[in-house]
Scaffold this active site. Structure first.
Site: not given
Length: 271
Positions: A2-3, A112
């Site tokens: 995500p940015e 992850r």
């Protein structure tokens, strides 16, 4: 990963859900998520803590506590928060569980396992070295021009450096460069002042546009399946459009690899 716009929307979803809630207990089920603290101390520092607000610094989510401490979370690639009633089953990859005083649990899931949490009183080095917020008054045109002048790196590399320009990831960096009509391969200190000013505005416009558009993520705190990713479609001007016609000039969008990341650009508009 995500940015800034995506993290902003996660914060907006979390704030009304947990602000004013007290953490009764905190379970750190996967140690690597908070590597700098033991499971026991993690719980002790957060037990009975009142959450007074949720904010953001760059891509870090900040849970502000009444004690003056702050719990930071970086979602990295697949981290997400899920809000569940106490009688609901935990979702997959539930690595951290916060028991709240309203009979709900705030669960941090991460397939992850790249996300990270930290509890601090004084801002850690990772936050102290971050550049000014790109939509704040501190991110001035003068600051940006000075930053470009001091670096001989390719513009794309510089824009991804969070200590120089905060909040841009791969997507918004290539979109801002296209909007400004600037080549991602050009050395930062070789960019003319008019072009540098145009890029400065393009960075702010690109990020604000993404925030106003609702971001590329659908934030559902009740959804324990999957991740925040891949749930919404959005038209990008150049990102992931290799071989397609440019929306401005019609030339084919090209892709090159810079620093191990894909860079998309128009050879006609970004010479």
């Amino acid at each position: 990963m995500p940015e800034l716009p995506e993290v902003e929307h996660v914060v907006r979803a979390l704030a009304p859900r947990v602000t004013g809630r007290r953490i009764l207990a905190a379970e750190l089920n996967l140690k690597r998520i908070a590597p700098g603290i033991s499971r026991r101390k993690f719980n002790l520092q957060l037990k009975n803590a009142l959450i007074t607000g949720v904010g953001r610094r760059g891509k870090y989510i900040l849970f502000k506590l009444e004690s003056g401490h702050v719990l930071t979370t970086h979602l990295r690639m697949t981290g997400k928060f899920v809000s569940l009633a106490t009688d609901e089953s935990l979702p997959p990859y539930a690595h951290v569980v916060f028991y709240l005083d309203d009979d709900h649990r705030l669960v941090y899931c991460d397939m992850r396992q790249f996300g990270r949490m930290q509890i601090f009183k004084d801002a850690p080095k990772e936050l102290q070295t971050l550049a000014p917020e790109p939509l704040s008054d501190d991110f001035t045109e003068e600051y940006f021009l000075s930053t470009l002048k001091r670096s001989g790196r390719p513009l794309k590399h510089l824009l991804l450096d969070q200590t120089r320009v905060l909040g841009l990831g791969n997507i918004y960096a290539v979109e801002a460069l296209f909007l400004a009509g600037v080549s991602p391969m050009k050395a930062a200190n070789k960019l003319s002042k008019p072009r540098a000013r145009k890029l400065y505005q393009a960075i702010r416009d690109t990020l604000q546009e993404a925030i106003d558009a609702g971001s590329t993520l659908k934030i559902d705190l009740a959804d324990g399946n999957g991740s925040y990713f891949g749930t919404a479609e959005r038209f990008w001007r150049v990102y992931e459009r290799e071989g397609e016609p440019c929306v401005n000039c019609g030339k084919r969008i090209r892709r090159v690899v810079q620093g191990g990341r894909s860079t998309y650009f128009c050879p006609g508009c970004q010479r």
